[in-house]
Each structure stands twice: as structure tokens, then as C-alpha cells.
Design an enzyme around this catalytic site. Structure first.
Site, PDB file in Angstrom:
ATOM      1  N   ASP A  44       0.844  -1.192   0.000  1.00 13.12           N
ATOM      2  CA  ASP A  44       0.000   0.000   0.000  1.00 13.12           C
ATOM      3  C   ASP A  44       0.879   1.242   0.000  1.00 13.12           C
ATOM      4  O   ASP A  44       1.790   1.368   0.820  1.00 13.12           O
ATOM      5  CB  ASP A  44      -0.891   0.007   1.250  1.00 13.12           C
ATOM      6  CG  ASP A  44      -1.752   1.254   1.303  1.00 13.12           C
ATOM      7  OD1 ASP A  44      -2.837   1.243   0.710  1.00 13.12           O
ATOM      8  OD2 ASP A  44      -1.322   2.264   1.924  1.00 13.12           O
ATOM      9  N   TYR A  49       2.968  10.215   0.258  1.00 12.84           N
ATOM     10  CA  TYR A  49       4.022   9.672   1.130  1.00 12.84           C
ATOM     11  C   TYR A  49       5.410  10.023   0.601  1.00 12.84           C
ATOM     12  O   TYR A  49       6.411   9.820   1.291  1.00 12.84           O
ATOM     13  CB  TYR A  49       3.907   8.146   1.262  1.00 12.84           C
ATOM     14  CG  TYR A  49       2.570   7.644   1.774  1.00 12.84           C
ATOM     15  CD1 TYR A  49       1.667   8.495   2.419  1.00 12.84           C
ATOM     16  CD2 TYR A  49       2.204   6.314   1.606  1.00 12.84           C
ATOM     17  CE1 TYR A  49       0.436   8.028   2.864  1.00 12.84           C
ATOM     18  CE2 TYR A  49       0.974   5.837   2.059  1.00 12.84           C
ATOM     19  CZ  TYR A  49       0.088   6.699   2.687  1.00 12.84           C
ATOM     20  OH  TYR A  49      -1.117   6.236   3.121  1.00 12.84           O
ATOM     21  N   LYS A  78      -2.797   6.175  -4.112  1.00 11.70           N
ATOM     22  CA  LYS A  78      -3.904   7.081  -3.820  1.00 11.70           C
ATOM     23  C   LYS A  78      -3.703   8.430  -4.498  1.00 11.70           C
ATOM     24  O   LYS A  78      -2.584   8.954  -4.533  1.00 11.70           O
ATOM     25  CB  LYS A  78      -4.031   7.292  -2.300  1.00 11.70           C
ATOM     26  CG  LYS A  78      -4.101   5.972  -1.527  1.00 11.70           C
ATOM     27  CD  LYS A  78      -4.140   6.119  -0.025  1.00 11.70           C
ATOM     28  CE  LYS A  78      -3.846   4.799   0.665  1.00 11.70           C
ATOM     29  NZ  LYS A  78      -2.410   4.554   0.857  1.00 11.70           N
ATOM     30  N   HIS A 111      -7.694   9.698  -1.967  1.00 11.33           N
ATOM     31  CA  HIS A 111      -7.085   9.654  -0.637  1.00 11.33           C
ATOM     32  C   HIS A 111      -7.966  10.304   0.442  1.00 11.33           C
ATOM     33  O   HIS A 111      -8.032   9.821   1.573  1.00 11.33           O
ATOM     34  CB  HIS A 111      -5.706  10.332  -0.676  1.00 11.33           C
ATOM     35  CG  HIS A 111      -4.762   9.858   0.381  1.00 11.33           C
ATOM     36  ND1 HIS A 111      -3.397   9.788   0.207  1.00 11.33           N
ATOM     37  CD2 HIS A 111      -4.972   9.433   1.649  1.00 11.33           C
ATOM     38  CE1 HIS A 111      -2.829   9.327   1.310  1.00 11.33           C
ATOM     39  NE2 HIS A 111      -3.769   9.122   2.221  1.00 11.33           N
TER      40      HIS A 111
END
Length: 316
Positions: A44, A49, A78, A111
Site C-alpha cells: 500500500d 508519502y 492514492k 485519498h
């Protein structure tokens, strides 16, 4: 091998995956390699990130070594909030694919239900320190997500951090082409999400639990915050099964048919978090753990409290 959950597309999604939020570049590709070696087939990630290139290096190294084939893996990313304008969705997805060095994603999630002002700033803030909206609505963003499926860039689409009403809005969207396959939300015994879980499962939408261990490494943790891994009642259950607290927290989600994505960059813990298919919690133990709920959030996203689509004012 890890068991799977069937999506409403017919695809099988491994119930246990490696989370990569807060995994620093430089460490995350080793973590991904360790995870794949340990048997993980689900990774994931997300654009925000800021480590997708390294995640991709780890994945591709294992494919190149012949340890796995691309089709054995289930890769999730996402769409970040600054790409909610319909015209930006495809390029955001293509950027993620190019960073990951992949041709397609198995699952691509919106997201958050909130759009932020487009631009290079991931969290565009106003003078009051609140995120600046882009005035999009997630129903329009969803239309652009559906186009990614038709273009073959993603196999399935879903949402993250959406409440019941927001999911219903998508399900009732005129001309809806694809239902969300998954809703990824914060979920652990202090935020057990019973009602949202029940609702999603009744609609054929799978649920993924993020921060299943209570995210002890979150940057904004306060000393007096509750600690799940140190909770004596969890420790007692763990001792009874000769397992760690983390393994109990992961197993708890698996037994509720919730997909779970514990994050670690430590090879030993990555392996340990996978050793959860050889024991079972009793109905009583599950009941005890569900009873810990205190609606406590690791990720309240307070920067966006004033956003029209802020999801957490609703009961669930």
C-alpha cells in the site's frame, strides 16, 4: 500464503499488506523487498508519502529476481487532494505509475474526499493555517477515476477517509459506472469503525484498516496519548496466544474480514506481522477488543476542519 478478500470487481485482494506511510526514502525499498521475501503480496502506498519511486525500486527488484511476477502482486496507491480537478486526475495517476515503474495499479483510491488548491504545495494553507479548497466536488473527481479504469491504468478504484454519506453520494451518482471497491480508513481497537464497516460490507465495498497498531510513530504523538501496543488487556490476550500485541491487533482485523496494512521498515517486524495465520482469537476476545472503542483518531486531519467535505463531523 495470505488469504484474500474478493473485491466487487472479482479481483482477489490479499488481506494483509505492507503499509508505507512514514517509511523514509532510503529505507522503504529494503522494507518492500523484505516484505515480498516474507510472503507479502500487497503493498500500500500513496503519492503524498513521497516515497513511491523507492517502493517501485523494491517491487521491481523482486520481479527482476524472479521472486514474484507482477500479476502476483497487488499494488495500491492514492490520488492526492491537490489533483481532484478532473483534468489533473490522469496525470497524477501516470506520475505514480512512472515512479513505481509499473504499467497499472491494482487499486487506486481517492485519498480524501476533499480537494485542495492545485499546485506543488501538498498542503496549501491559508493565513489561519487551514487547507485551501479547490472548489471541486468528489463526485466529479470520481468520474475521472472511472476513466482510469477504462484506460487500463488501474484495475479497480476506491476511496479513503470517506464517511457513509459520502459513499452513498457516489453510489447514488447519476450515470455511475464503477462502484468503489474499497474504503481505506483508520481502524484499530480505539476506533473500531463497527458502523462504517457494517455499512461498507453491506454495499459490497471492502474495508482496509490503516494505522492498525495505532501508529505509534506518528509525528504529532503526545506523551499522554493512549498506546495500543502497551495496552495491558491486549498484552494479556497476546501472552495467552504466545504472540505479540501487534500480531493480535492485525489478527483482530483479519477475523473481521478487514484488510490490514501494518507499516514497518524493520525486516524482523515485517516478518512477525505476517505470522498471523496460525492462530485464532476467540469470539470473546474479539468482543473484548471491540469494547476498547473510544472514537480516538490518530489522523483527525485538523488542517481541514473547515473544508466543506471534511469527513469526520459525521457519526460514521
Amino acid at each position: 500464503m495470505t488469504t484474500t478478500v474478493t473485491l466487487n470487481t472479482g479481483a482477489q485482494m490479499p488481506i494483509l499488506g505492507l503499509g508505507t506511510w512514514k517509511s523514509p526514502p532510503g529505507k522503504v525499498s529494503e522494507a518492500v523487498k523484505a516484505a515480498i521475501s516474507a510472503g507479502y503480496r500487497h503493498i500500500d502506498g500513496a503519492y503524498v508519502y513521497q516515497n513511491e519511486a523507492e517502493v517501485g525500486q523494491g517491487v521491481n527488484a523482486k520481479i527482476k529476481d524472479g521472486v514474484v511476477k507482477r500479476e502476483d502482486l497487488f499494488i495500491v496507491s492514492k490520488l492526492w487532494c491537490t489533483f481532484h480537478e478532473k483534468s489533473l486526475v490522469r496525470q497524477a495517476c501516470e506520475k505514480t505509475l512512472s515512479d513505481l515503474q509499473l504499467d497499472y495499479l491494482d487499486l487506486y483510491l481517492v485519498h480524501w474526499p476533499m480537494g485542495f488548491k492545485a499546485g506543488s504545495d501538498l498542503f496549501p494553507l491559508d493565513s489561519a493555517g487551514q487547507t485551501i479548497s479547490d472548489d471541486t466536488h468528489f463526485l466529479d473527481t470520481w468520474g475521472a477515476m472511472e476513466e482510469l479504469v477504462d484506460a487500463g491504468l488501474v484495475k479497480a478504484i476506491g476511496v479513503s477517509n470517506f464517511n457513509k454519506e459520502q459513499i452513498e453520494a457516489i453510489l447514488n451518482k447519476p450515470g455511475l459506472k464503477y462502484k468503489p471497491a474499497n474504503n481505506q480508513v483508520e481502524c484499530h481497537p480505539y476506533l473500531s469503525q463497527e458502523k462504517l464497516l457494517k455499512f461498507c460490507q453491506s454495499q459490497g465495498i471492502t474495508v482496509t484498516a490503516y494505522s492498525p497498531l495505532g501508529s505509534p510513530d506518528r509525528p504529532w504523538a503526545k506523551p499522554d496519548d493512549p498506546s495500543l501496543l502497551e495496552d495491558p488487556k491486549i498484552k494479556a490476550i497476546a501472552e495467552k496466544h504466545n504472540k505479540t500485541s501487534a500480531q493480535v491487533l492485525i489478527r483482530f482485523q483479519i477475523q473481521r474480514n478487514v484488510i490490514v496494512i501494518p507499516k514497518s521498515i524493520t525486516p524482523q517486524r515485517i516478518q512477525e506481522n505476517f505470522q498471523v495465520f496460525d492462530f485464532e482469537l476467540t469470539t470473546e476476545e474479539i468482543k473484548t477488543i471491540v469494547g476498547f472503542n473510544r472514537n480516538w483518531r490518530v489522523c483527525p486531519m485538523q488542517l481541514s476542519l473547515k473544508h466543506a467535505d471534511y469527513p469526520f463531523n459525521a457519526e460514521f
